[in-house]
Design a protein around this motif. Structure first.
Motif, PDB file in Angstrom:
ATOM      1  N   LEU A  41       0.821  -1.203   0.000  1.00 28.19           N
ATOM      2  CA  LEU A  41       0.000   0.000   0.000  1.00 28.19           C
ATOM      3  C   LEU A  41       0.860   1.261   0.000  1.00 28.19           C
ATOM      4  O   LEU A  41       0.559   2.230  -0.706  1.00 28.19           O
ATOM      5  CB  LEU A  41      -0.941  -0.009   1.206  1.00 28.19           C
ATOM      6  CG  LEU A  41      -1.965   1.132   1.270  1.00 28.19           C
ATOM      7  CD1 LEU A  41      -2.792   1.192  -0.022  1.00 28.19           C
ATOM      8  CD2 LEU A  41      -2.886   0.966   2.472  1.00 28.19           C
ATOM      9  N   PHE A  42       1.951   1.253   0.754  1.00 30.02           N
ATOM     10  CA  PHE A  42       2.807   2.440   0.772  1.00 30.02           C
ATOM     11  C   PHE A  42       3.473   2.623  -0.590  1.00 30.02           C
ATOM     12  O   PHE A  42       3.618   3.761  -1.072  1.00 30.02           O
ATOM     13  CB  PHE A  42       3.864   2.321   1.870  1.00 30.02           C
ATOM     14  CG  PHE A  42       4.624   3.589   2.115  1.00 30.02           C
ATOM     15  CD1 PHE A  42       4.019   4.675   2.719  1.00 30.02           C
ATOM     16  CD2 PHE A  42       5.951   3.717   1.730  1.00 30.02           C
ATOM     17  CE1 PHE A  42       4.710   5.870   2.937  1.00 30.02           C
ATOM     18  CE2 PHE A  42       6.658   4.896   1.947  1.00 30.02           C
ATOM     19  CZ  PHE A  42       6.032   5.973   2.557  1.00 30.02           C
ATOM     20  N   ALA A  43       3.881   1.512  -1.225  1.00 31.50           N
ATOM     21  CA  ALA A  43       4.463   1.604  -2.568  1.00 31.50           C
ATOM     22  C   ALA A  43       3.424   2.139  -3.560  1.00 31.50           C
ATOM     23  O   ALA A  43       3.754   2.945  -4.449  1.00 31.50           O
ATOM     24  CB  ALA A  43       4.974   0.239  -3.011  1.00 31.50           C
ATOM     25  N   ALA A  44       2.174   1.728  -3.406  1.00 28.34           N
ATOM     26  CA  ALA A  44       1.114   2.214  -4.293  1.00 28.34           C
ATOM     27  C   ALA A  44       0.886   3.708  -4.106  1.00 28.34           C
ATOM     28  O   ALA A  44       0.710   4.460  -5.092  1.00 28.34           O
ATOM     29  CB  ALA A  44      -0.174   1.436  -4.021  1.00 28.34           C
ATOM     30  N   LEU A  45       0.894   4.166  -2.866  1.00 24.74           N
ATOM     31  CA  LEU A  45       0.699   5.594  -2.596  1.00 24.74           C
ATOM     32  C   LEU A  45       1.839   6.418  -3.198  1.00 24.74           C
ATOM     33  O   LEU A  45       1.610   7.502  -3.747  1.00 24.74           O
ATOM     34  CB  LEU A  45       0.603   5.814  -1.087  1.00 24.74           C
ATOM     35  CG  LEU A  45      -0.668   5.280  -0.417  1.00 24.74           C
ATOM     36  CD1 LEU A  45      -0.518   5.264   1.104  1.00 24.74           C
ATOM     37  CD2 LEU A  45      -1.891   6.118  -0.824  1.00 24.74           C
ATOM     38  N   ARG A  46       3.039   5.913  -3.123  1.00 26.01           N
ATOM     39  CA  ARG A  46       4.174   6.630  -3.713  1.00 26.01           C
ATOM     40  C   ARG A  46       4.058   6.657  -5.239  1.00 26.01           C
ATOM     41  O   ARG A  46       4.425   7.653  -5.884  1.00 26.01           O
ATOM     42  CB  ARG A  46       5.485   5.982  -3.281  1.00 26.01           C
ATOM     43  CG  ARG A  46       5.789   6.152  -1.795  1.00 26.01           C
ATOM     44  CD  ARG A  46       7.095   5.511  -1.389  1.00 26.01           C
ATOM     45  NE  ARG A  46       8.227   6.095  -2.108  1.00 26.01           N
ATOM     46  CZ  ARG A  46       9.501   5.857  -1.782  1.00 26.01           C
ATOM     47  NH1 ARG A  46       9.777   5.055  -0.750  1.00 26.01           N
ATOM     48  NH2 ARG A  46      10.470   6.391  -2.469  1.00 26.01           N
ATOM     49  N   LYS A  47       3.567   5.568  -5.818  1.00 24.85           N
ATOM     50  CA  LYS A  47       3.403   5.530  -7.265  1.00 24.85           C
ATOM     51  C   LYS A  47       2.335   6.533  -7.715  1.00 24.85           C
ATOM     52  O   LYS A  47       2.516   7.238  -8.728  1.00 24.85           O
ATOM     53  CB  LYS A  47       3.017   4.124  -7.715  1.00 24.85           C
ATOM     54  CG  LYS A  47       2.905   3.966  -9.232  1.00 24.85           C
ATOM     55  CD  LYS A  47       2.589   2.550  -9.620  1.00 24.85           C
ATOM     56  CE  LYS A  47       2.585   2.406 -11.152  1.00 24.85           C
ATOM     57  NZ  LYS A  47       1.639   3.299 -11.816  1.00 24.85           N
ATOM     58  N   LEU A  48       1.236   6.599  -6.977  1.00 22.36           N
ATOM     59  CA  LEU A  48       0.193   7.572  -7.327  1.00 22.36           C
ATOM     60  C   LEU A  48       0.743   8.993  -7.258  1.00 22.36           C
ATOM     61  O   LEU A  48       0.408   9.852  -8.086  1.00 22.36           O
ATOM     62  CB  LEU A  48      -1.001   7.421  -6.390  1.00 22.36           C
ATOM     63  CG  LEU A  48      -1.800   6.107  -6.487  1.00 22.36           C
ATOM     64  CD1 LEU A  48      -2.974   6.146  -5.518  1.00 22.36           C
ATOM     65  CD2 LEU A  48      -2.279   5.862  -7.912  1.00 22.36           C
ATOM     66  N   ARG A  49       1.584   9.235  -6.283  1.00 20.50           N
ATOM     67  CA  ARG A  49       2.193  10.570  -6.177  1.00 20.50           C
ATOM     68  C   ARG A  49       3.102  10.833  -7.372  1.00 20.50           C
ATOM     69  O   ARG A  49       3.086  11.938  -7.949  1.00 20.50           O
ATOM     70  CB  ARG A  49       2.979  10.663  -4.872  1.00 20.50           C
ATOM     71  CG  ARG A  49       3.652  12.019  -4.673  1.00 20.50           C
ATOM     72  CD  ARG A  49       4.697  11.941  -3.580  1.00 20.50           C
ATOM     73  NE  ARG A  49       5.372  13.208  -3.389  1.00 20.50           N
ATOM     74  CZ  ARG A  49       6.548  13.342  -2.810  1.00 20.50           C
ATOM     75  NH1 ARG A  49       7.196  12.270  -2.361  1.00 20.50           N
ATOM     76  NH2 ARG A  49       7.103  14.525  -2.658  1.00 20.50           N
ATOM     77  N   ALA A  50       3.912   9.826  -7.761  1.00 25.03           N
ATOM     78  CA  ALA A  50       4.805   9.996  -8.914  1.00 25.03           C
ATOM     79  C   ALA A  50       4.021  10.203 -10.201  1.00 25.03           C
ATOM     80  O   ALA A  50       4.503  10.886 -11.131  1.00 25.03           O
ATOM     81  CB  ALA A  50       5.727   8.782  -9.039  1.00 25.03           C
ATOM     82  N   ASP A  52       1.333  11.891 -10.417  1.00 29.82           N
ATOM     83  CA  ASP A  52       0.561  13.146 -10.289  1.00 29.82           C
ATOM     84  C   ASP A  52      -0.938  12.878 -10.200  1.00 29.82           C
ATOM     85  O   ASP A  52      -1.748  13.409 -10.977  1.00 29.82           O
ATOM     86  CB  ASP A  52       0.848  14.088 -11.467  1.00 29.82           C
ATOM     87  CG  ASP A  52       2.265  14.622 -11.450  1.00 29.82           C
ATOM     88  OD1 ASP A  52       2.791  14.841 -10.342  1.00 29.82           O
ATOM     89  OD2 ASP A  52       2.835  14.806 -12.529  1.00 29.82           O
ATOM     90  N   HIS A  53      -1.303  12.082  -9.224  1.00 23.65           N
ATOM     91  CA  HIS A  53      -2.722  11.791  -9.018  1.00 23.65           C
ATOM     92  C   HIS A  53      -3.481  13.098  -8.724  1.00 23.65           C
ATOM     93  O   HIS A  53      -2.974  13.988  -8.027  1.00 23.65           O
ATOM     94  CB  HIS A  53      -2.874  10.811  -7.845  1.00 23.65           C
ATOM     95  CG  HIS A  53      -4.241  10.237  -7.712  1.00 23.65           C
ATOM     96  ND1 HIS A  53      -5.277  10.896  -7.084  1.00 23.65           N
ATOM     97  CD2 HIS A  53      -4.768   9.051  -8.147  1.00 23.65           C
ATOM     98  CE1 HIS A  53      -6.359  10.152  -7.110  1.00 23.65           C
ATOM     99  NE2 HIS A  53      -6.090   9.023  -7.750  1.00 23.65           N
ATOM    100  N   PRO A  54      -4.690  13.230  -9.247  1.00 29.27           N
ATOM    101  CA  PRO A  54      -5.464  14.472  -9.039  1.00 29.27           C
ATOM    102  C   PRO A  54      -5.660  14.852  -7.578  1.00 29.27           C
ATOM    103  O   PRO A  54      -5.829  16.035  -7.255  1.00 29.27           O
ATOM    104  CB  PRO A  54      -6.806  14.160  -9.709  1.00 29.27           C
ATOM    105  CG  PRO A  54      -6.496  13.104 -10.732  1.00 29.27           C
ATOM    106  CD  PRO A  54      -5.392  12.295 -10.144  1.00 29.27           C
ATOM    107  N   ALA A  55      -5.643  13.872  -6.690  1.00 29.08           N
ATOM    108  CA  ALA A  55      -5.865  14.181  -5.273  1.00 29.08           C
ATOM    109  C   ALA A  55      -4.778  15.077  -4.710  1.00 29.08           C
ATOM    110  O   ALA A  55      -4.998  15.788  -3.723  1.00 29.08           O
ATOM    111  CB  ALA A  55      -5.943  12.879  -4.481  1.00 29.08           C
ATOM    112  N   LEU A  56      -3.598  15.059  -5.341  1.00 27.94           N
ATOM    113  CA  LEU A  56      -2.498  15.874  -4.840  1.00 27.94           C
ATOM    114  C   LEU A  56      -2.752  17.360  -5.034  1.00 27.94           C
ATOM    115  O   LEU A  56      -2.230  18.197  -4.295  1.00 27.94           O
ATOM    116  CB  LEU A  56      -1.194  15.472  -5.543  1.00 27.94           C
ATOM    117  CG  LEU A  56      -0.715  14.031  -5.297  1.00 27.94           C
ATOM    118  CD1 LEU A  56       0.451  13.701  -6.204  1.00 27.94           C
ATOM    119  CD2 LEU A  56      -0.314  13.864  -3.832  1.00 27.94           C
ATOM    120  N   ALA A  57      -3.556  17.684  -6.036  1.00 31.25           N
ATOM    121  CA  ALA A  57      -3.846  19.096  -6.308  1.00 31.25           C
ATOM    122  C   ALA A  57      -5.191  19.534  -5.768  1.00 31.25           C
ATOM    123  O   ALA A  57      -5.586  20.694  -5.943  1.00 31.25           O
ATOM    124  CB  ALA A  57      -3.799  19.341  -7.821  1.00 31.25           C
TER     125      ALA A  57
END
Length: 390
Positions: A41-50, A52-57
């Motif tokens: 799960l932590f690896a998945a969260l880092r991948k979503l961040r890399a 540029d998942h819309p949730a980051l903005a």
């Protein structure tokens, strides 16, 4: 519930609640988590961040897609992860802004776990080498463990340096060595002592790198210490002088040795190479020391009260004896030059003490068969071979 499990859940819950917390956790890696589902799960969260998942903005509330997409991505690599468990992680986080503190707890658990795992591997390699009469596997895993300790120290932000623990760590009783190999080691030690007693010149071949502690049998180590003392003082070496030196050191009175043992070792010796036998003794010392270091480090790693900095530094200290015997092992095999002769170092015995020791032998000249390799009229030259070999 295990505090480490709570910390892992809190880290993941904080990131699910606030994706921006990932920017404060760049030093935390997926493999620092103990549970596979948490690692995925932590690896998945880092991948979503890399990616540029819309949730980051997103401003304000975090969209549900951040949670569902993370669960879907992690589900590609691990089984059993559901959206229900993701919401359990969210509820396990008291305060998302405390994510760095929770992450340090996870890293601390990873440091203990990683050091323990590498200590187990060192122990297994040393036991296997002891059975085969080799050392390379143990030395390789010792190098790996040393590198892991340096890397963990950098991750934790501490300076790696050997520090002795205030109290010895609690370890399990040592496993008995393989019977066949133990018998061979004992035979090599007895044969070496017999050769050294019969051929005093041979002491010069081993005294520079072989130590009493390298003997598996403490009695053999003490007898070797007696031989070294006679050699150091330039006194004659034979079964009588050896027995007398053992008595002078109290080894006969405390039961460490008996006169019959000394006689049995000195009797019936055939031709033999002290250097070759010494290499067999120090080889077994390498694997035995590696086993001891591994058990000590594992005991330290299992002590949850030690901070990561303390654990790393105590583990480096536990590797010190192995580094010492490894250096002497390499010297014995010609891989590195022998250490400087202690006779010329500032740490040697005071001259007055040396002359007093030599004076005990002056009334009786040394017989030709017991003379040191380099003969010379002065006592100082007689002592020189006792400090090393070339």
């Amino acid at each position: 519930m295990n505090p480490l499990l709570r910390a892992e859940q809190a880290v993941l819950g904080s990131v699910l609640l606030d994706p921006g917390q990932l920017s404060h956790l760049d030093w935390l890696a997926p493999d620092h988590f103990d549970r596979p589902v948490h690692r995925a799960l932590f690896a998945a969260l880092r991948k979503l961040r890399a990616d540029d998942h819309p949730a980051l903005a997103a401003d304000g509330a975090v969209p549900l897609s951040w949670v569902t997409d993370a669960v879907d991505e992690a589900g590609l690599h691990v089984r059993g992860l559901t959206a229900v468990y993701a919401h359990t992680l969210v509820s396990a986080c008291p305060r998302p802004e405390h994510a760095p503190a929770y992450g340090r707890m996870v890293l601390e658990g990873a440091i203990h776990r990683s050091i323990a795992q590498h200590a187990v591997r060192l122990h297994q390699a040393a036991r296997a080498d002891a059975l085969r009469g080799e050392v390379e596997g143990a030395l390789h895993h010792a190098d790996v463990l040393s590198g892991v300790l340096d890397d963990l120290a950098r991750r934790w932000g501490t300076e790696p340096r050997p520090v002795a623990p205030a109290a010895p760590p609690v370890t399990a009783p040592p496993s008995p060595p393989p019977t066949v190999r133990a018998d061979q080691v004992a035979e090599d030690e007895r044969f070496l002592l017999a050769v050294l007693a019969e051929q005093p010149r041979a002491m010069g071949q081993v005294v520079g790198w072989l130590r009493p502690g390298d003997f598996a049998d403490p009695a053999h180590g003490q007898l070797y210490r007696c031989l070294g003392a006679l050699h150091h003082r330039g006194e004659p070496i034979d079964r009588i002088t050896l027995l007398w030196e053992a008595q002078r050191r109290g080894l006969l009175a405390d039961g460490m040795l008996s006169g019959d043992q000394v006689t049995a070792i000195c009797d019936g010796v055939g031709p033999g190479s002290a250097e070759w036998l010494g290499e067999q003794v120090i080889r077994s010392s390498v694997t035995r020391t590696a086993v001891t270091s591994a058990r000590t480090i594992r005991g330290l790693a299992e002590n949850e009260s030690l901070s990561p900095g303390q654990l790393i530094n105590h583990a480096l200290h536990a590797l010190g004896p192995l580094d010492d015997v490894r250096t002497r092992w390499r010297t014995a095999n010609g891989h590195s030059p022998p250490s400087p002769a202690p006779a010329s170092s500032s740490n040697g015995p005071p001259p007055a003490r040396v002359h007093a020791a030599l004076a005990r032998s002056t009334p009786h000249p040394i017989p030709p068969s017991s003379a040191p390799t380099r003969s010379a009229p002065g006592p100082a030259v007689v002592r020189s071979p006792s400090r090393g070999h070339s």
